[in-house]
Design an enzyme around this catalytic site. Structure first.
Site: not given
Ligand code: FAD
Ligand code: NA7
Length: 518
Positions: A491, A496, A86, A228, A224, A89, A81
């Site tokens: 408003h 609203e 997040c 974005e 998603y 982004k 995040c």
């Molecule tokens: P993470 O935040 O991924 O943390 C896990 C950590 O553990 C990482 O630092 C990883 O490197 C570390 N780790 C992994 N394996 C090990 C190990 N064996 N030992 C020690 N450390 C380890 N969510 C929202 O709510 N709003 C948003 O707008 C949003 N935007 C997003 C945009 C993008 C591009 C992406 C990719 C995700 C977005 N998310 C958003 C989702 C959000 O970022 C995740 O749901 C959230 O970060 C999950 O938190 P987590 O603690 O489960 O995992």
């Molecule tokens: P999502 O929501 O799982 O979306 C992945 C997208 O990529 C989806 O449109 C898939 O299509 C597509 N997809 C998956 N595999 C392939 C391959 N091999 N080739 C082409 N396109 C593919 O993942 P996001 O990363 O966008 O979001 C994951 C979470 O991160 C989300 O919940 C947020 O909370 C943050 P499909 O619909 O399966 O046909």
């Protein structure tokens, strides 16, 4: 200590000792393990759990380690995040909205010299990264203040109570034991299994610190993250194309998703429908030749891009954990837990993105981690409620929703038992820049009978996340159409309009407002 905290942690050892009700652990007895809690992963879930547990008097150790992405991007503590999700982004989204606002400002009378109205990508990336580094620093200070020990290393199970890790130099392996272990290792982006994908493509792990301008970008994936990224790139003046394998935004309300895709297309983001990538090759001029295949027509095609961004979903990071050594059950690359976040091994828990079948969202990860810590160390019983979690897709016209999609409601309750109220709306601020009424749409999915309990709210328009957040609390409190329509609006706001929804889909009436004042 605040009354709230006193109530919350009244069974914490530290607090119980300070208020004279005795410690959980006998002063003389030696703990069986090095720590009460070891947390694997210092992201949203792990940090929330570790800090809350420490607040409750537990002895906590948190491991966090980030393996560099294939393109070499690395980052600090805080997880996805803060570093590659997040936060960057939202900052890029804001940068893109500001570009649009500058154009609108002209209509509002601002004298803007729109020559070369392009952002400085490197400056933007630097500002974003500086903010992230400040958050990393604050996180480390916070852990120190809360007496959570932090080890910057990958942790793996040696047995159900023992975690092994490599020291910083990598030369020595050490072990710690814990009464409880929380796995919060999150996930990382997937790469397709095609030639050139890993060597030549990047992901959301790289884009927010990408040193060169992305230019013409192929975004593969219409979830998603893909939408974005495509939207902020477009807003920043680049040329994204979105490759869609099947449908856009699988899992979201279909009508809203398709409306959003149509709006993106209207704003100049092309979609390559029913298409999958075949290969990526670097050309002599340094640009990337992508070959692809249309699964509906059977046609093959190719195009040249400056950047290829994979946004095809994320895989859970189970591979480094040596879960078999602990006996933890998995489902693919995710961990299976019960309603109390316990895995198949009762003292090992999992929270956040690594958990099978739960929303991958930061506030979900944080609250689940915090509640788990309170149950483990403060005698609390409250379980995480995963129902009706609101979310927002931060496309320029944001899409935010809470509760059921229209098709889920129909599937679960039957079409005859569902009423859908909807309407396009032209926010006041759309008039002067002459933005289309098609760019703001609201929908309430409700029961048809009685006071009409609302099952889902959906909104595409400005600041959708801010609008839906408040309604999410109302929906969780049992909001009905009757209550919604008897709520006095603020408003002139777009929120609203939810209090004025009057057209049912069933009526077949045009949901476009008849006049500017309607
Ligand atoms: P993470 O935040 O991924 O943390 C896990 C950590 O553990 C990482 O630092 C990883 O490197 C570390 N780790 C992994 N394996 C090990 C190990 N064996 N030992 C020690 N450390 C380890 N969510 C929202 O709510 N709003 C948003 O707008 C949003 N935007 C997003 C945009 C993008 C591009 C992406 C990719 C995700 C977005 N998310 C958003 C989702 C959000 O970022 C995740 O749901 C959230 O970060 C999950 O938190 P987590 O603690 O489960 O995992
Ligand atoms: P999502 O929501 O799982 O979306 C992945 C997208 O990529 C989806 O449109 C898939 O299509 C597509 N997809 C998956 N595999 C392939 C391959 N091999 N080739 C082409 N396109 C593919 O993942 P996001 O990363 O966008 O979001 C994951 C979470 O991160 C989300 O919940 C947020 O909370 C943050 P499909 O619909 O399966 O046909």
């Amino acid at each position: 200590m605040s009354a709230l905290k006193l109530m919350r942690c009244s069974s914490c050892p530290r607090l119980r000792a300070s208020i004279g009700i005795g410690s959980v652990r006998h002063a003389a007895s030696k703990p069986r393990h090095d720590y009460d809690l070891v947390v694997l992963g210092g992201g949203s879930a792990g940090l929330a759990c570790a800090k809350e547990a420490a607040d409750c008097g537990a002895r906590v150790l948190c491991f966090d380690f980030v393996k560099p992405s294939p393109a070499g991007t690395r980052w600090g503590i805080g997880g996805t995040c803060v570093n590659v999700g997040c936060i960057p982004k939202k900052l890029m989204h804001q940068a893109s909205l500001l570009g649009e606002a500058v154009h609108e400002a002209v209509a509002y009378g601002w004298n803007v010299n729109d020559q070369d109205l392009r952002p400085d990508w490197r400056k933007l990336v630097r500002s974003v990264q500086n903010h992230i580094k400040s958050v990393n620093w604050v996180t480390r200070v916070d852990l120190r203040d809360k007496k959570v020990e932090y080890v910057n290393s990958l942790g793996a199970f040696l047995d159900p109570h023992t975690i092994e890790y490599a020291t910083r130099s990598g030369l020595e392996r050490r072990q710690v034991t814990a009464e409880h272990v929380v796995v919060a290792v999150g996930g990382r982006p997937r790469y397709p299994d095609i030639p050139g994908a890993v060597e030549l493509g990047i992901t959301s792990d790289d884009i927010f610190s990408y040193e060169r301008e992305p230019g013409r970008t192929l975004v593969v994936g219409a979830g998603y993250v893909g939408l974005e990224c495509a939207c902020f790139l477009k807003g920043l003046g680049y040329e994204p194309t979105v490759m869609v394998r099947s449908i856009v935004l699988r899992g979201f309300d279909r009508q809203m998703s398709e409306l959003l895709a149509a709006m993106m297309a209207e704003r100049g983001v092309p979609f390559l429908g029913t298409t999958i990538p075949r290969s990526v090759e670097r050309q002599a001029d340094g640009r990337l030749l992508v070959r692809y295949h249309n699964t509906a027509t059977g046609a093959d095609g190719s195009d040249v891009f400056d950047t290829v961004l994979w946004a095809i979903g994320r895989r859970g990071l189970v591979e480094d954990l040596h879960l078999p050594a602990a006996g933890v059950r998995t489902h693919g690359d995710k961990i299976v837990v019960d309603a109390a976040e316990a895995t198949s091994v009762p003292h090992i828990f999992a929270v956040g993105d690594i958990v099978y079948g739960r929303p991958e969202l930061t506030p979900v990860a944080i609250l689940a981690g915090r509640l788990l810590a309170r149950r483990l160390f403060a005698g609390a019983t409250q379980l995480m409620d995963y129902a009706d979690v609101a979310t927002t897709v931060f496309t320029p016209l944001e899409y935010s929703c809470v509760g059921m999609s229209e098709e889920t409601a129909i599937e679960l309750r039957g079409a005859d038992n569902i009423e859908v109220l909807h309407g396009y709306y032209k926010p006041t601020e759309f008039f002067i820049p002459q933005k289309s009424v098609r760019h703001c749409y609201l929908k309430a999915v409700a029961e048809i009978s009685g006071d009409q309990k609302i099952l889902g709210l959906h909104y595409i328009g400005p600041v959708a996340g801010e609008v839906i957040q408040g309604f999410a609390a109302a929906l969780k409190s049992g909001l009905t159409v009757k209550t919604l329509l008897s709520t006095v609006g603020i408003h002139p706001t777009t929120a609203e309009e939810f209090t004025r929804l009057s057209i049912t889909k069933r009526s077949g009436r045009d949901p476009t407002p008849a006049s500017c004042c309607s």
